[in-house]
Design a protein around this motif. Structure first.
Motif, PDB file in Angstrom:
ATOM      1  N   PRO A 233       0.936  -1.243  -0.148  1.00 27.37           N
ATOM      2  CA  PRO A 233      -0.016   0.043   0.117  1.00 27.37           C
ATOM      3  C   PRO A 233       0.741   1.166  -0.213  1.00 27.37           C
ATOM      4  O   PRO A 233       0.462   2.050  -0.824  1.00 27.37           O
TER       5      PRO A 233
ATOM      6  N   PHE B 149       1.976   1.792  -3.482  1.00 31.99           N
ATOM      7  CA  PHE B 149       0.852   2.274  -4.078  1.00 31.99           C
ATOM      8  C   PHE B 149       0.472   3.873  -3.875  1.00 31.99           C
ATOM      9  O   PHE B 149       0.221   4.610  -4.813  1.00 31.99           O
TER      10      PHE B 149
ATOM     11  N   THR C 275       0.714   6.670  -6.521  1.00 30.17           N
ATOM     12  CA  THR C 275      -0.442   7.523  -7.001  1.00 30.17           C
ATOM     13  C   THR C 275       0.023   8.964  -6.658  1.00 30.17           C
ATOM     14  O   THR C 275      -0.377   9.875  -7.513  1.00 30.17           O
TER      15      THR C 275
ATOM     16  N   ILE D 242       2.652  10.197  -7.543  1.00 33.51           N
ATOM     17  CA  ILE D 242       3.727  10.463  -8.909  1.00 33.51           C
ATOM     18  C   ILE D 242       2.520  10.880  -9.952  1.00 33.51           C
ATOM     19  O   ILE D 242       2.625  11.428 -10.949  1.00 33.51           O
ATOM     20  N   TYR D 243       1.530   9.821  -9.950  1.00 35.97           N
ATOM     21  CA  TYR D 243       0.628   9.805 -10.932  1.00 35.97           C
ATOM     22  C   TYR D 243      -0.314  11.031 -10.958  1.00 35.97           C
ATOM     23  O   TYR D 243      -0.880  11.729 -11.904  1.00 35.97           O
TER      24      TYR D 243
ATOM     25  N   ALA E 267       1.504  14.053 -12.076  1.00 39.34           N
ATOM     26  CA  ALA E 267       1.643  13.952 -13.571  1.00 39.34           C
ATOM     27  C   ALA E 267       0.253  14.626 -14.129  1.00 39.34           C
ATOM     28  O   ALA E 267       0.037  15.064 -15.282  1.00 39.34           O
ATOM     29  N   ALA E 268      -0.863  14.140 -13.406  1.00 40.09           N
ATOM     30  CA  ALA E 268      -2.184  14.524 -14.040  1.00 40.09           C
ATOM     31  C   ALA E 268      -2.435  15.801 -14.252  1.00 40.09           C
ATOM     32  O   ALA E 268      -2.954  16.536 -14.855  1.00 40.09           O
TER      33      ALA E 268
ATOM     34  N   ILE F 165      -1.143  17.691 -17.316  1.00 35.75           N
ATOM     35  CA  ILE F 165      -1.936  17.299 -18.390  1.00 35.75           C
ATOM     36  C   ILE F 165      -2.620  18.791 -19.078  1.00 35.75           C
ATOM     37  O   ILE F 165      -3.376  19.237 -18.330  1.00 35.75           O
TER      38      ILE F 165
ATOM     39  N   PRO G 111      -8.421  10.569 -14.284  1.00 38.78           N
ATOM     40  CA  PRO G 111      -7.140  10.262 -13.501  1.00 38.78           C
ATOM     41  C   PRO G 111      -7.184  10.812 -11.928  1.00 38.78           C
ATOM     42  O   PRO G 111      -6.847  10.333 -11.035  1.00 38.78           O
TER      43      PRO G 111
ATOM     44  N   ALA H 121      -9.557   8.914  -9.874  1.00 43.07           N
ATOM     45  CA  ALA H 121      -9.147   7.776  -9.468  1.00 43.07           C
ATOM     46  C   ALA H 121      -7.923   7.665  -8.513  1.00 43.07           C
ATOM     47  O   ALA H 121      -7.797   7.071  -7.517  1.00 43.07           O
ATOM     48  N   SER H 122      -7.306   9.086  -8.551  1.00 38.91           N
ATOM     49  CA  SER H 122      -6.087   9.005  -7.389  1.00 38.91           C
ATOM     50  C   SER H 122      -6.568   9.400  -6.331  1.00 38.91           C
ATOM     51  O   SER H 122      -6.275   8.610  -5.250  1.00 38.91           O
TER      52      SER H 122
ATOM     53  N   MET I 172      -7.974   6.318  -4.870  1.00 39.81           N
ATOM     54  CA  MET I 172      -6.786   5.469  -4.457  1.00 39.81           C
ATOM     55  C   MET I 172      -6.361   5.625  -2.976  1.00 39.81           C
ATOM     56  O   MET I 172      -6.251   4.798  -2.175  1.00 39.81           O
TER      57      MET I 172
END
Lengths: 156, 505
Positions: free
Chosen positions: A15, A18, A22, A24-25, A28-29, A32, A48, A51-52, A55
């Motif tokens: 976890p 993850f 998440t 980092i994701y 990055a989102a 965009i 995104p 979802a983050s 998460m």
């Protein structure tokens, strides 16, 4: 007080991994940029980001639940053998193109036979089986399906 | 009428030598993978996915169908003979089958498992073919907001069937969705999450995810459990003597089981197959429990009940037909195998939906025919011809087997795209799936999140565009409301409501 070993167990480590992924994701989102201006919910960032957020909520829930559990399930089995498989596979991928299919696959099969202790006390059978495995998949991909596999000096 | 004509043509397509060869080859591969403990038909299809890049879509689909049917049936072989289910869907068969084996009735139990699989598999495929035109018509009624809600329903069902692990299953599903967002955004052509790498511009392919999640992770799991799972006792297997004539179940036994049991289990299996994420294990479990509840001899269940074997095997093979319905009509796979088959369709430029049946029925009809022929002819035929050899399969050295699987998985991930990057990605995703499996995060939920995620996003954004950003469109569109209510009903039935029936014996 939690033991260090428990904190390093997969129940916590995954976890946490993850959570980092998440973060980092999500970062990055936010970077965009659409060429044309779109409302948030119709744009490429909406899902995104949602979802983050989900998460984060779920990972925190899992971590809190894990903290409250009195003990962590013991993970039976070996640790080193899967590590060796990963190392052998990583090396195989690295040398696959430079050494060509034949030599790299033969060496990879040797390594796997050692890891899985297959015929290690019968050198002749060990080599013959490794050659057979290498040859069978060469025939499948290169001969039957006509795939151009990497070669070493123009040989398989 | 045209549809039924194309179904008929599907059978004639099987007479083509290549199609016939891949059906038989696929069936034998599926039987082997299904029977070997630790290997599954999902792994077989995952390993053969690269091969589908090299052959036409028709033989590729025929092969997938025969592997699916064979894998679902052959798990019963080791379940009965050595009490180790070759596939999770054969857990219930092991309960009764191995008891019969210990009484010297192993061949009879194998015969009943094959008969149940044959009836369930055939009827399941017939139901699939019969309901496909209706499902196609229904799919035309669903508008963009409804499509979003349908996929949302599927994703919710996928995670809630993992009872007790819903949070982890949702995390795995979201992870799959996040992986799927890497690459160029389809609607606005904007790069996302590429981190300046050209390799990620086209996104992450299905192949490395499938190979990683189902092949590499399996090899790592086997490596981890190397000393725990001792090799099968060869002496015990050598003692087992099976005669071909004993495979044929007695008519009196079949009458005692009753045609109603076969039919009811088939329908249960088929309907569970239609549900996303449920799979063969749930089909076998539910129909076994139902058969025991309504049986005249419930005390025999768990002690060598032929009825129990028939119920479980009919249901798990009927599930194969059901799982294809949502996949072919709505692009929603019912289980990992159909998820990979969906990948085969997409790789070949075919889009699920009503038009698939209207315009490209000639491409999918041979797959239906392969399901029926595999169930009706190949299951009993291979049992009769190869039955005595089945047990020899489990004596193959696991070291040799897993080494071969590792090579075919990695070289397979290379040949599909001729890319070392994809090969590396298979390893990375395989290691991730290995740790996920160790910590009880479902790789199946990750795969289905990866497959359904892009559609969920696309339909959501399109619906929001249609309504000028008003989310009420999901509550005012009748088809969308229907699926949202269905989602609520499933959450209530599976998560909220306490089950009244007993658990597994």
């Amino acid at each position: 007080m939690m033991s260090r070993q428990r904190l390093l167990s997969m129940e916590f480590a995954l976890p946490v991994f993850f959570l980092i992924l998440t973060t980092i994701y999500l970062a990055a989102a936010f970077t965009i940029r659409a060429q044309i201006s779109e409302p948030f919910w119709q744009g490429p960032r909406a899902i995104p980001i949602v979802a983050s957020v989900m998460m984060y909520a779920l990972l925190l829930f899992v971590l809190v639940r894990q903290f409250r559990t009195s003990n962590t399930k013991a993970q039976p089995g070996e640790i080193l053998r899967p590590v060796w498989v990963v190392v052998a596979t990583g090396v195989y991928i690295y040398v696959f193109e430079p050494l060509g299919y034949g030599l790299s696959t033969l060496l990879y099969v040797f390594a796997l036979f050692f890891i899985f202790e297959f015929r290690t006390r019968q050198p002749l059978a060990f080599v013959i089986y490794a050659l057979v495995v290498t040859a069978v998949f060469y025939i499948l991909y290169a001969v039957i399906f006509g795939v151009r596999l990497p070669e070493l000096f123009g040989v398989i | 009428m045209d549809t039924f004509l194309s179904y008929f043509n599907g059978f004639s397509a099987l007479l083509d030598p290549l199609n016939f060869a891949v059906m038989i080859g696929g069936f034998l591969v599926g039987t082997f993978f299904g029977a070997m403990p630790g290997l599954t038909s999902v792994l077989a299809i995952a390993l053969l996915l690269p091969v589908t890049y090299q052959i036409d879509v028709v033989p590729a689909l025929i092969m997938c169908a025969s592997i699916f049917m064979a894998g679902m049936y052959s798990g019963s072989i080791t379940a009965i003979t050595i009490n180790i289910p070759g596939a999770p869907s054969s857990m219930m068969t092991a309960l009764d089958g191995n008891k019969l084996m210990k009484r010297g009735k192993g061949a009879n139990a194998l015969g009943h498992a094959a008969l149940g699989s044959m009836i369930g598999g055939t009827l399941g495929a017939v139901l699939l073919m019969a309901f496909m035109p209706i499902a196609a018509k229904l799919s035309l009624l669903i508008q963009t907001p409804g499509k979003f809600s349908l996929i949302f329903f599927a994703l919710v069902v996928i995670v809630i069937v993992e009872k007790g692990n819903i949070a982890k299953s949702t995390i795995a599903m979201l992870l799959g969705l996040m992986i799927a967002t890497v690459g160029i955004d389809e609607l606005l052509s904007v790069p996302r999450f590429t981190f300046g790498t050209e390799n990620l511009m086209e996104g992450i392919d299905l192949m490395p995810l499938v190979i990683g999640a189902f092949a590499i992770s399996e090899i790592l799991i086997q490596a981890q459990n190397w000393r725990l799972d001792s090799e099968v006792d060869l002496d015990e297997i050598k003692k087992i003597r099976i005669k071909r004539r004993d495979f044929i179940p007695l008519w009196s036994e079949v009458r005692e089981i009753g045609l109603w049991t076969y039919f009811k289990s088939t329908v249960i299996g088929y309907l569970i197959g239609v549900l996303p994420g449920a799979g063969g294990s749930m089909a076998a479990f539910v129909s076994y429990i139902e058969a025991r509840r309504s049986s005249r001899k419930p005390q025999e269940y768990g002690n060598g009940s032929r009825e129990g074997i028939a119920a479980a095997e009919s249901a798990n093979n009927a599930m194969c037909g059901g799982a294809f319905v949502p996949m072919l009509m709505f692009g929603i796979p019912g289980d990992p195998t159909t998820a990979i088959v969906l990948g085969v369709l997409v790789i070949n430029g075919l889009q699920p939906g009503a038009r698939l049946l209207e315009n490209q029925a000639d491409l999918i009809s041979p797959m239906f025919a392969s399901l029926i022929v595999s169930a009706l002819i190949l299951i009993p035929l291979t049992l009769y011809l190869l039955g005595p050899l089945f047990l020899k399969m489990v004596t193959i050295s696991r070291g040799l087997l897993y080494s071969g699987i590792a090579v075919v998985a990695l070289v397979g991930s290379y040949v599909a795209t001729l890319s070392i990057f994809q090969m590396s990605l298979s390893l990375v995703l395989g290691v991730l799936a290995f740790y996920m499996r160790r910590a009880s995060y479902s790789p199946v939920a990750m795969l289905l999140g990866f497959i359904l995620g892009p559609d969920l996003e696309q339909y959501f954004r399109r619906a929001m565009s249609l309504s000028d950003g008003d989310p009420m469109i999901f509550l005012t569109s009748p088809d969308s409301i229907f699926f949202l209510l269905l989602t609520a009903a499933f959450v209530y039935m599976i998560v909220v409501r306490k089950p009244k029936t007993a658990t597994a014996p």
